[in-house]
Design a protein around this motif. Structure first.
Motif, PDB file in Angstrom:
ATOM      1  N   VAL A 171      -1.719   0.482  -6.424  1.00  0.00           N
ATOM      2  CA  VAL A 171      -0.795  -0.522  -5.896  1.00  0.00           C
ATOM      3  C   VAL A 171       0.645  -0.024  -6.003  1.00  0.00           C
ATOM      4  O   VAL A 171       0.980   0.724  -6.930  1.00  0.00           O
ATOM      5  N   LEU A 172       1.456  -0.405  -5.030  1.00  0.00           N
ATOM      6  CA  LEU A 172       2.896  -0.160  -5.060  1.00  0.00           C
ATOM      7  C   LEU A 172       3.590  -1.505  -5.188  1.00  0.00           C
ATOM      8  O   LEU A 172       3.251  -2.455  -4.477  1.00  0.00           O
ATOM      9  N   ILE A 173       4.546  -1.578  -6.098  1.00  0.00           N
ATOM     10  CA  ILE A 173       5.291  -2.814  -6.330  1.00  0.00           C
ATOM     11  C   ILE A 173       6.773  -2.498  -6.228  1.00  0.00           C
ATOM     12  O   ILE A 173       7.248  -1.547  -6.847  1.00  0.00           O
ATOM     13  N   GLU A 174       7.478  -3.275  -5.451  1.00  0.00           N
ATOM     14  CA  GLU A 174       8.924  -3.124  -5.307  1.00  0.00           C
ATOM     15  C   GLU A 174       9.592  -4.236  -6.100  1.00  0.00           C
ATOM     16  O   GLU A 174       9.282  -5.416  -5.921  1.00  0.00           O
ATOM     17  N   ILE A 175      10.492  -3.842  -7.018  1.00  0.00           N
ATOM     18  CA  ILE A 175      11.210  -4.816  -7.840  1.00  0.00           C
ATOM     19  C   ILE A 175      12.708  -4.602  -7.668  1.00  0.00           C
ATOM     20  O   ILE A 175      13.215  -3.508  -7.892  1.00  0.00           O
ATOM     21  N   GLU A 176      13.400  -5.641  -7.240  1.00  0.00           N
ATOM     22  CA  GLU A 176      14.865  -5.698  -7.183  1.00  0.00           C
ATOM     23  C   GLU A 176      15.217  -7.068  -7.751  1.00  0.00           C
ATOM     24  O   GLU A 176      15.044  -8.065  -7.059  1.00  0.00           O
ATOM     25  N   GLU A 177      15.640  -7.124  -8.974  1.00  0.00           N
ATOM     26  CA  GLU A 177      15.844  -8.389  -9.696  1.00  0.00           C
ATOM     27  C   GLU A 177      14.501  -9.080  -9.957  1.00  0.00           C
ATOM     28  O   GLU A 177      14.156  -9.376 -11.068  1.00  0.00           O
ATOM     29  N   ASN A 178      13.748  -9.339  -8.900  1.00  0.00           N
ATOM     30  CA  ASN A 178      12.418  -9.945  -9.009  1.00  0.00           C
ATOM     31  C   ASN A 178      11.435  -9.089  -8.226  1.00  0.00           C
ATOM     32  O   ASN A 178      11.824  -8.101  -7.602  1.00  0.00           O
ATOM     33  N   ILE A 179      10.190  -9.498  -8.206  1.00  0.00           N
ATOM     34  CA  ILE A 179       9.182  -8.770  -7.438  1.00  0.00           C
ATOM     35  C   ILE A 179       9.409  -9.063  -5.961  1.00  0.00           C
ATOM     36  O   ILE A 179       9.338 -10.209  -5.525  1.00  0.00           O
ATOM     37  N   GLU A 180       9.712  -8.008  -5.204  1.00  0.00           N
ATOM     38  CA  GLU A 180      10.009  -8.156  -3.779  1.00  0.00           C
ATOM     39  C   GLU A 180       8.772  -7.963  -2.907  1.00  0.00           C
ATOM     40  O   GLU A 180       8.594  -8.654  -1.920  1.00  0.00           O
ATOM     41  N   SER A 181       7.929  -6.975  -3.277  1.00  0.00           N
ATOM     42  CA  SER A 181       6.738  -6.718  -2.476  1.00  0.00           C
ATOM     43  C   SER A 181       5.640  -6.100  -3.339  1.00  0.00           C
ATOM     44  O   SER A 181       5.917  -5.429  -4.324  1.00  0.00           O
ATOM     45  N   ILE A 182       4.415  -6.354  -2.906  1.00  0.00           N
ATOM     46  CA  ILE A 182       3.218  -5.808  -3.558  1.00  0.00           C
ATOM     47  C   ILE A 182       2.332  -5.273  -2.447  1.00  0.00           C
ATOM     48  O   ILE A 182       1.991  -6.013  -1.520  1.00  0.00           O
ATOM     49  N   GLU A 183       1.977  -4.004  -2.536  1.00  0.00           N
ATOM     50  CA  GLU A 183       1.132  -3.395  -1.513  1.00  0.00           C
ATOM     51  C   GLU A 183      -0.084  -2.740  -2.170  1.00  0.00           C
ATOM     52  O   GLU A 183       0.055  -1.751  -2.909  1.00  0.00           O
ATOM     53  N   PHE A 184      -1.252  -3.306  -1.921  1.00  0.00           N
ATOM     54  CA  PHE A 184      -2.493  -2.708  -2.404  1.00  0.00           C
ATOM     55  C   PHE A 184      -2.892  -1.603  -1.433  1.00  0.00           C
ATOM     56  O   PHE A 184      -2.977  -1.833  -0.226  1.00  0.00           O
TER      57      PHE A 184
END
Length: 187
Positions: A171-184
């Motif tokens: 999984v790829l997770i993008e965090i900028e302050e909070n969780i912005e995106s999750i890609e399985f």
């Protein structure tokens, strides 16, 4: 910040190699345990994740089997055989490094508190899991072990299981302050 979250490689270095180029684009690589056993070259898995500058190393149950003080006689026959075969293939530097891995790691990225573990009780009732998530103090719990990708959300808290690299998942997770995106990712 982009996180690549991996778990359960189980010595399948060919699977790990197939995603190495994509992992290098991540800002941080988090490994949630079970790097060894089953595959032909456990050292290759260690070397590749080391070369990719993995930021978090969590000890999984099969990694623990390789520790000096683990009594493999407590395992069933198949697991004991896998542990002994993996240990025989591994170089001393890798075996020594495993001893230093933690069973959990908690840290913050911006305002997001993250807890990394290998095994999290995903079979509990939803109310029991919600209580555990809130009592952990983490906004995001990352766990492996089950080999099943999962995302559970409890209001503003989450549990994510990336699945298993040995089965073609992370999984790829993008965090900028909070969780912005999750890609399985399946490969």
């Amino acid at each position: 910040m982009k996180l690549a979250v991996l778990s359960d490689v189980h010595g399948k270095d060919e699977k790990l190699r197939s995603i190495a180029g994509k992992l290098s684009a991540a800002d941080k690589i988090l490994f949630l345990g079970d790097l060894f056993t089953e595959g032909d070259d456990p050292n290759a898995c260690w070397e590749l994740l080391t070369q990719l500058h993995t930021d978090v190393w969590i000890m999984g149950n099969t990694d623990e089997w390789l520790c000096e003080d683990y009594d493999v006689s407590t395992l069933n026959a198949l697991c004991r055989q896998e542990a002994l075969e993996a240990k025989a293939k591994m170089n001393p530097i890798t075996l020594k490094a495993i001893q230093k891995w933690n069973k959990e790691k908690k840290f913050k990225l911006d305002s997001c508190s993250i807890l990394c573990v290998h095994d999290y009780p995903m079979t509990d009732s939803l109310s029991a899991m919600k209580n555990k998530v809130y009592s952990s103090g983490a906004d995001l719990i990352l766990c492996g072990h089950t080999h099943k990708p999962a995302l559970l959300r409890f209001e503003n808290k989450m549990i994510i299981n990336p699945g298993a690299v040995c089965e073609g998942q992370y999984v790829l997770i993008e965090i900028e302050e909070n969780i912005e995106s999750i890609e399985f990712i399946s490969f």
